[in-house]
Design an enzyme around this catalytic site. Sequence first.
Site, PDB file in Angstrom:
ATOM      1  N   PHE A 106       0.812  -1.222   0.000  1.00 43.77           N
ATOM      2  CA  PHE A 106       0.000   0.000   0.000  1.00 43.77           C
ATOM      3  C   PHE A 106       0.840   1.265   0.000  1.00 43.77           C
ATOM      4  O   PHE A 106       0.386   2.339  -0.370  1.00 43.77           O
ATOM      5  CB  PHE A 106      -0.966  -0.014   1.188  1.00 43.77           C
ATOM      6  N   LYS A 107       2.102   1.136   0.391  1.00 41.14           N
ATOM      7  CA  LYS A 107       2.996   2.301   0.464  1.00 41.14           C
ATOM      8  C   LYS A 107       3.209   2.963  -0.879  1.00 41.14           C
ATOM      9  O   LYS A 107       3.676   4.098  -0.937  1.00 41.14           O
ATOM     10  CB  LYS A 107       4.372   1.880   0.981  1.00 41.14           C
ATOM     11  N   ASP A 108       2.936   2.235  -1.958  1.00 43.03           N
ATOM     12  CA  ASP A 108       3.163   2.817  -3.286  1.00 43.03           C
ATOM     13  C   ASP A 108       2.370   4.114  -3.458  1.00 43.03           C
ATOM     14  O   ASP A 108       2.850   5.048  -4.096  1.00 43.03           O
ATOM     15  CB  ASP A 108       2.767   1.820  -4.388  1.00 43.03           C
ATOM     16  N   ALA A 111       4.121   6.972  -1.372  1.00 47.08           N
ATOM     17  CA  ALA A 111       5.493   7.230  -1.845  1.00 47.08           C
ATOM     18  C   ALA A 111       5.467   7.925  -3.205  1.00 47.08           C
ATOM     19  O   ALA A 111       6.212   8.884  -3.440  1.00 47.08           O
ATOM     20  CB  ALA A 111       6.268   5.916  -1.927  1.00 47.08           C
TER      21      ALA A 111
END
Length: 429
Positions: A106-108, A111
Site C-alpha cells: 500500500f505504500k506505493d 510514496a
Amino acid sequence: MNYYSLNKKAPNTTFENAVVRGLAPDKGLYFPESITPLDPSFFENIEDKSNVDIAFEAIKQFIVPEIPEDVLKTIIKETLNFDFPVVKINERISTLELFHGPTMAFKDVGARFMARCLGYFNKTNTNDVAVLVATSGDTGGAVANGFLGVKGVNVVILYPSGKVSDIQEKQLTTLGQNITALEVDGVFDDCQDMVKQAFMDKELTSKMQLTSANSINIARWLPQLFYFMFTYKQLKSKYTDIAFSVPSGNFGNICAGMVAQKLGLPIKHFIAANNANDTVVNYMLSQTYNPKPSIQTISNAMDVGNPSNFIRIQKLHNNDFETLKKNLSSFSYTDDQTKTALLELYKDYNYVADPHGAVGYLGAKDYLKNNDAHVVFLETAHPTKFLDVVEEVIEKKVPLPSQIEAVMDKTKVSVKINSYNDLKGFLLR
Ligand SMILES: Cc1ncc(COP(=O)(O)O)c(C=O)c1O
Ligand SMILES: N[C@@H](CCOP(=O)(O)O)C(=O)O
C-alpha cells in the site's frame, strides 16, 4: 492550508515547508490546521466519479493553491495508475487489495504521491534534499521505487538487519542511482529514532536539507485516505454499515482512514489489527501509552513498538479517550494465530493472503463477534513478498508476479551501521 506541530512548540507552516521539513523543529508531527467535511452530495454521487476525481476532491483543501489544481490532478493521475479492487471473502467480510502498485504494497500510493510533490517543489529549490526513511519492510521499497531518479533528491533508507523479508530487502537495496540502503544492527524503532534524531541535529541540518518519507511526512500520510473512499464507492450500494480492519504498525494507514472519516466518509468503526507489538492494544485497555521495544514477527512490516502516528489519532479524536473508544477497537495476534488465519482464508475461501492481511482478517472476525457491519480488511501487501511463510502454511507454490520476479536475481548493496554516529558520518561524507 497551514500545518501546526502537535508538540505546539514550533511555528505553523505551509504545506511546502511541512513536506520539505518532514518533522517540525520541535520534533512534533505536522497536522492540518483544519479539516473541512466535503459536501454530502460528494458521497451521495461518489459512484459516478473516477478515482482521480475522488482523490482530487478529497485532498485539495490540504494542498491547493501551493500546488496548483492542474498540477495536483496530474500528480494524482500518475500516482493512481493501478487498481484498488475490493474482493468479497464472505457475506460479512471483504478485502481491499492494496498491492497492485509497482512494489506491491500500500505504500506505493503515499510514496509516489510524495515523490511528485517534492519534485514539484524542487523545481524552484536549488539545494539537494536528503530523504531519510526508516522501514520495517515495505516503506523502503516503495520509496526507493517512487523516488528513483528524482532530480535533486537523495534517498537514504534505514532498515533493521535480518528483520525484513528477502524480497523486501531486494526491493530496497538493489536500485542504485540516488537510493542508498543502510542496514542497521537493531530493530525498526532504532531506525525510526535515528531518523528523528537526525532532524534535531543542528550540525547536520545546517549543512543539508533533510526530510522524511515515512508517514510522519504529511505528503506520505494524507494520500493514504484515498482508497478508503474508493472502497466506499465500490460497496456503498451493497452494505449500509462499513467498518475497516487495518493491519497496523506505525498507524499511518488507519490514521489516514480516520481523516477520510472526518471528511464525511461514512465509516462505522475502525479495527486496528496488530501482531505481538501491542502498544496500542494495551493503551486501549489501560489508557497508558507505554511504548516497548519491537518484537520480531512473521508480519514484520508491523513490528513497531512506538507507533509514530498514534498522536495524530488522538488528535483526530480531540484527545478524548471515550471518543476514541467508540471509533476504534484493537486486537493483537500471535504468529500461530496469523498462520491459522492464512490457512483458513485459503481453505475456506480460496484466498491467498499475506501475513499482514491475515492479521487484518482476524481483527474483522473478532469485531464481528459483538457487532454488525460489513468489515473490509486491508490486504496491505502481496503474499509473494512473504513467500516462505505463505508457501509453508498453504503448502502450495504461489506464482511470482512480474514486479517481484524483476528483483529476485539482483544483487543487494547495503552499508552496515550500528549507531546514530554512523548515520551522521554517512550523511556528512
Ligand atoms: C504490509 C504492511 N501492512 C501493514 C503495515 C502497517 O501500516 P502502518 O505502519 O501504516 O500502520 C505495513 C507498514 O507500514 C506494511 O508494510
Ligand atoms: N511498516 C512500515 C514502517 C514505517 O511506516 P511508515 O508508514 O511510517 O513509513 C514499513 O513497512 O516500513
